[in-house]
Design a protein around this motif. Structure first.
Motif, PDB file in Angstrom:
ATOM      1  N   THR A 114     -11.908  -2.431  -2.402  1.00  0.00           N
ATOM      2  CA  THR A 114     -11.264  -3.432  -1.702  1.00  0.00           C
ATOM      3  C   THR A 114     -10.246  -2.555  -0.696  1.00  0.00           C
ATOM      4  O   THR A 114      -9.719  -1.534  -0.755  1.00  0.00           O
ATOM      5  CB  THR A 114     -10.514  -4.357  -1.950  1.00  0.00           C
ATOM      6  OG1 THR A 114      -9.242  -3.688  -3.148  1.00  0.00           O
ATOM      7  CG2 THR A 114     -11.004  -5.224  -3.168  1.00  0.00           C
ATOM      8  N   LEU A 115      -9.982  -3.276   0.536  1.00  0.00           N
ATOM      9  CA  LEU A 115      -9.170  -2.526   1.533  1.00  0.00           C
ATOM     10  C   LEU A 115      -7.655  -1.978   1.037  1.00  0.00           C
ATOM     11  O   LEU A 115      -7.117  -1.238   1.103  1.00  0.00           O
ATOM     12  CB  LEU A 115      -8.938  -3.237   2.810  1.00  0.00           C
ATOM     13  CG  LEU A 115      -8.222  -2.501   3.792  1.00  0.00           C
ATOM     14  CD1 LEU A 115      -8.973  -1.372   4.439  1.00  0.00           C
ATOM     15  CD2 LEU A 115      -8.219  -3.341   5.016  1.00  0.00           C
ATOM     16  N   PRO A 116      -7.266  -2.889   0.183  1.00  0.00           N
ATOM     17  CA  PRO A 116      -5.736  -2.818  -0.350  1.00  0.00           C
ATOM     18  C   PRO A 116      -5.862  -1.277  -1.398  1.00  0.00           C
ATOM     19  O   PRO A 116      -5.189  -0.521  -1.382  1.00  0.00           O
ATOM     20  CB  PRO A 116      -5.255  -3.921  -1.254  1.00  0.00           C
ATOM     21  CG  PRO A 116      -6.146  -4.972  -0.732  1.00  0.00           C
ATOM     22  CD  PRO A 116      -7.471  -4.302  -0.232  1.00  0.00           C
ATOM     23  N   VAL A 117      -7.152  -1.282  -2.081  1.00  0.00           N
ATOM     24  CA  VAL A 117      -7.367  -0.165  -2.985  1.00  0.00           C
ATOM     25  C   VAL A 117      -7.199   1.170  -1.997  1.00  0.00           C
ATOM     26  O   VAL A 117      -6.795   2.207  -2.652  1.00  0.00           O
ATOM     27  CB  VAL A 117      -8.445  -0.211  -3.866  1.00  0.00           C
ATOM     28  CG1 VAL A 117      -8.772   1.008  -4.591  1.00  0.00           C
ATOM     29  CG2 VAL A 117      -8.130  -1.452  -4.764  1.00  0.00           C
ATOM     30  N   LEU A 118      -8.098   0.960  -0.936  1.00  0.00           N
ATOM     31  CA  LEU A 118      -7.991   2.171  -0.235  1.00  0.00           C
ATOM     32  C   LEU A 118      -6.979   2.703   0.682  1.00  0.00           C
ATOM     33  O   LEU A 118      -6.560   3.928   0.577  1.00  0.00           O
ATOM     34  CB  LEU A 118      -9.266   1.797   0.924  1.00  0.00           C
ATOM     35  CG  LEU A 118      -9.625   2.949   1.856  1.00  0.00           C
ATOM     36  CD1 LEU A 118     -10.504   3.907   0.919  1.00  0.00           C
ATOM     37  CD2 LEU A 118     -10.585   2.319   3.037  1.00  0.00           C
ATOM     38  N   THR A 119      -6.058   1.745   0.970  1.00  0.00           N
ATOM     39  CA  THR A 119      -4.787   1.930   1.419  1.00  0.00           C
ATOM     40  C   THR A 119      -3.840   2.677   0.517  1.00  0.00           C
ATOM     41  O   THR A 119      -3.224   3.375   0.811  1.00  0.00           O
ATOM     42  CB  THR A 119      -4.259   0.947   2.393  1.00  0.00           C
ATOM     43  OG1 THR A 119      -4.108  -0.391   1.531  1.00  0.00           O
ATOM     44  CG2 THR A 119      -5.047   0.334   3.585  1.00  0.00           C
ATOM     45  N   THR A 120      -3.746   2.076  -0.576  1.00  0.00           N
ATOM     46  CA  THR A 120      -3.014   2.613  -1.656  1.00  0.00           C
ATOM     47  C   THR A 120      -3.333   3.812  -1.983  1.00  0.00           C
ATOM     48  O   THR A 120      -2.526   4.696  -2.222  1.00  0.00           O
ATOM     49  CB  THR A 120      -3.179   1.673  -2.951  1.00  0.00           C
ATOM     50  OG1 THR A 120      -2.707   0.265  -2.535  1.00  0.00           O
ATOM     51  CG2 THR A 120      -2.189   2.140  -4.101  1.00  0.00           C
ATOM     52  N   LEU A 121      -4.561   4.219  -2.258  1.00  0.00           N
ATOM     53  CA  LEU A 121      -4.806   5.510  -2.512  1.00  0.00           C
ATOM     54  C   LEU A 121      -4.814   6.440  -1.429  1.00  0.00           C
ATOM     55  O   LEU A 121      -4.454   7.693  -1.593  1.00  0.00           O
ATOM     56  CB  LEU A 121      -6.520   5.546  -2.791  1.00  0.00           C
ATOM     57  CG  LEU A 121      -7.172   6.841  -3.037  1.00  0.00           C
ATOM     58  CD1 LEU A 121      -6.679   7.586  -4.185  1.00  0.00           C
ATOM     59  CD2 LEU A 121      -8.598   6.898  -3.262  1.00  0.00           C
ATOM     60  N   SER A 122      -5.038   5.908  -0.165  1.00  0.00           N
ATOM     61  CA  SER A 122      -4.754   6.930   1.210  1.00  0.00           C
ATOM     62  C   SER A 122      -3.241   7.319   1.057  1.00  0.00           C
ATOM     63  O   SER A 122      -3.109   8.530   1.727  1.00  0.00           O
ATOM     64  CB  SER A 122      -4.997   6.199   2.167  1.00  0.00           C
ATOM     65  OG  SER A 122      -6.333   5.825   2.429  1.00  0.00           O
ATOM     66  N   ALA A 123      -2.203   6.580   0.609  1.00  0.00           N
ATOM     67  CA  ALA A 123      -0.837   7.147   0.642  1.00  0.00           C
ATOM     68  C   ALA A 123      -0.611   8.576  -0.139  1.00  0.00           C
ATOM     69  O   ALA A 123       0.421   9.087   0.031  1.00  0.00           O
ATOM     70  CB  ALA A 123       0.019   5.885   0.146  1.00  0.00           C
ATOM     71  N   ARG A 124      -1.734   8.587  -1.028  1.00  0.00           N
ATOM     72  CA  ARG A 124      -1.511   9.914  -1.846  1.00  0.00           C
ATOM     73  C   ARG A 124      -2.328  10.944  -1.459  1.00  0.00           C
ATOM     74  O   ARG A 124      -2.024  12.094  -1.870  1.00  0.00           O
ATOM     75  CB  ARG A 124      -2.056   9.682  -3.368  1.00  0.00           C
ATOM     76  CG  ARG A 124      -1.321   8.628  -4.229  1.00  0.00           C
ATOM     77  CD  ARG A 124       0.231   8.733  -4.390  1.00  0.00           C
ATOM     78  NE  ARG A 124       0.254  10.118  -4.976  1.00  0.00           N
ATOM     79  CZ  ARG A 124       1.446  10.773  -4.995  1.00  0.00           C
ATOM     80  NH1 ARG A 124       2.497  10.309  -4.551  1.00  0.00           N
ATOM     81  NH2 ARG A 124       1.304  12.093  -5.592  1.00  0.00           N
ATOM     82  N   LEU A 125      -2.972  10.656  -0.544  1.00  0.00           N
ATOM     83  CA  LEU A 125      -4.040  11.861   0.147  1.00  0.00           C
ATOM     84  C   LEU A 125      -3.349  12.465   1.385  1.00  0.00           C
ATOM     85  O   LEU A 125      -3.639  13.673   1.701  1.00  0.00           O
ATOM     86  CB  LEU A 125      -5.238  11.176   0.617  1.00  0.00           C
ATOM     87  CG  LEU A 125      -6.047  10.390  -0.730  1.00  0.00           C
ATOM     88  CD1 LEU A 125      -7.389   9.933  -0.177  1.00  0.00           C
ATOM     89  CD2 LEU A 125      -6.423  11.474  -1.860  1.00  0.00           C
TER      90      LEU A 125
END
Length: 553
Positions: A114-125
């Protein structure tokens, strides 16, 4: 760190497939060449806002894929494995597909997410600093975040946020319970009256059907008795005629005599005798039924009164059966009982809220103490970086005050700044563009150190500075590149010359009139020529080439 980026049919980019090393990576190009387009494609892969206008003119969907290589990052791993996906030793590929209808799909290591999972992970990348982000310097929550990063308050902050969420949930439940109690209080007297009436009726499932049957019998009792008496009379004997029983017995006797000569007469005799016995039994029951029918006006009146009560109750409650009336009675009973249960629930919630508020106050107090302890050292650390960037007389301070309680505690923070070292005022009202760029870079450098961010992108953070200041900003960014991967989109040759790798963005016009953006790594003479262009403009002079070579050396 970002290892590779693949782009297909994104705005002006037809096709792009490029790898990136570690260190400081410089991206340059003419104004309008498409540096922002490249940044937009990367943002899309990380879960940024998608728009159908991003789909290019080529056939097919827009596809952006970014591959990252992480070290041991417990938070990122928790996000990935929390979705039931393989951590893959920290090798993560994020892919976003945007169709011409505007619909998007997101993938992580080829698995849909899901998009929320992608954005949450992106904050760590990856952290992208664009030009407008200097506005964050006026954002109190951003200032508080910077101070907390320096103070090492991550664990305490998470506790405080969790406590705040629990407190908010408890207050919401308490509000709901209070509202339900308020409604029940308004309806209590009315509900009690309704319940008392239904309870006094002593309702029984199936009773109405029985009453209707009895009412029909009582209302026609005399006619029923006359008919049943007539049936008995039809089969009774008198002096002039033998009774039907005597006649049937004589007929059986005669058939038995005939049976000696004719076998079929025997079976007829048996059947006739059986019919006689059956008719005798029927007449007995007719007589008993006639005697059981009671002509009772009083009972008829009682039955009709009971039926009238049931019909009135069903009409009043809008139901059609006694079983529905019973269900309504039980609902009212539960509602009246609920008021007592809800009062107990309200008392429990009040106590829980008091305990949560006490815990929240304790966490807020600990956060305040940690911030008070760290603020002077934080201000001095920022000052040291700003002095390195040639704000020699600057002063920077952090002011803490009582604020509105929230997930991060009850502190309000204000960054104070003065370029001259005197009369410090709110940073949001005093810093010039060049000063804001230097302050933002200092904060980002500190954030990169404390968050262990693997990749950081600076989009023209050096706007508003030049000369030796630009050179020192380049040095600071270069130092950051020793510990992490840093992309710097810049127009300053002093910054561009410090990169470990240099990428040039160009825009070409094809024979069909379409404009496309390309990006390629440049080395050797090509890199010297690009630095010289940045020094002198469109006309590259020998002197600019020599200066470029000096900068690169």
């Amino acid at each position: 760190m970002l290892r590779s980026l693949q782009v297909r049919n994104y705005v002006l980019i037809d096709s792009l497939d490029i790898d990136f090393p570690a260190g400081l990576l410089i991206i340059t190009g003419q104004t309008g060449a498409g540096k922002s387009v490249l940044l937009g494609a990367l943002s899309l892969a990380l879960g940024g806002k998608a728009d159908v206008s991003m789909v290019g003119e080529a056939e097919g969907n827009c596809i952006v894929e970014a591959t990252f290589e992480l070290g041991e990052d417990a938070l990122a791993r928790e996000i990935v494995e929390g979705q039931g996906l393989d951590w893959n030793d920290g090798h993560l590929t994020l892919r976003r597909v945007l169709s011409r209808t505007g619909r998007t799909r997101s993938f992580l290591n080829d698995e849909p997410v899901t998009l929320p999972v992608l954005t949450t992970l992106s904050a760590r990348l990856l952290d992208i600093h664009s030009q407008h982000q200097t506005q964050l310097l006026a954002d109190r929550s951003y200032q508080l975040l910077m101070l907390d990063l320096y103070a090492g308050n991550a664990g305490l902050l998470e506790e405080c946020r969790q406590c705040w969420r629990e407190l908010a949930a408890l207050k919401e439940k308490a509000s709901d319970v209070s509202e339900r109690l308020r409604r029940l209080a308004l309806e209590k007297e009315f509900n009690e009256s309704l319940f008392a009436q239904l309870d006094a009726a002593r309702l029984r499932d199936g009773e109405l059907e029985e009453l209707e049957e009895e009412q029909k019998r009582l209302a026609n009792a005399e006619e029923i008795k006359e008919s049943l008496y007539a049936v008995s009379g039809l089969f009774g004997g008198d002096e002039d005629r033998p009774s039907w029983d005597s006649q049937l017995k004589e007929a059986v006797r005669q058939l038995d005599k005939t049976a000696r000569y004719l076998d079929k007469a025997g079976s007829l005799s048996e059947r006739l005798d059986s019919a006689r016995l059956e008719l005798d039994d029927i007449l007995y029951e007719v007589g008993a039924l006639e005697e059981s029918v009671e002509v009772s006006p009083d009972r008829l009146e009682a039955v009709e009164d009971r039926m009238s009560l049931l019909y009135d109750l069903m009409k009043k409650h809008g139901v059609r059966t006694v079983s529905e009336l019973i269900a309504r009675r039980d609902e009212l009973s539960e509602a009246l009982f609920d008021a007592t249960a809800l009062e107990g629930e309200r008392d429990r919630l009040v106590a829980a809220i008091a305990a949560a508020e006490s815990r929240y106050a304790g966490l807020s107090s600990r956060l305040h103490a940690a911030r008070e302890k760290a603020k002077s050292a934080f201000a001095e650390a920022i000052c040291a970086k700003l002095r390195f960037l040639e704000l020699d007389r600057c002063a920077f301070d952090v002011q803490l005050a009582e604020g509105t309680p929230g997930p991060s505690g009850s502190d309000a923070v204000t960054f104070l700044f003065s370029a001259t070292g005197r009369n410090l005022v709110d940073l949001a009202r005093c810093a010039s563009g060049g000063e804001r760029s230097r302050i933002m870079l200092s904060l980002k450098a500190m954030m990169a150190h404390y968050t262990k961010m693997p990749t950081m992108v600076f989009d023209e953070i050096d706007t508003g500075v030049s000369g030796s200041v630009a050179d020192k900003m380049g040095t600071m960014i270069c130092e950051m590149g020793r510990d992490m991967q840093v992309f710097a989109i810049t127009h300053l040759p002093q910054v561009a010359a410090k990169g470990d790798a240099h990428y040039l963005v160009t825009k070409d016009v094809l024979s069909d009139g379409r404009a496309i953006t390309r990006i390629a790594q440049i080395t050797g003479d090509a890199r010297v020529r690009e630095i010289a262009r940045m020094l002198s403009g469109s006309a590259i002079t020998p002197e600019a080439m020599a200066n470029a070579q000096i900068l690169l050396n």
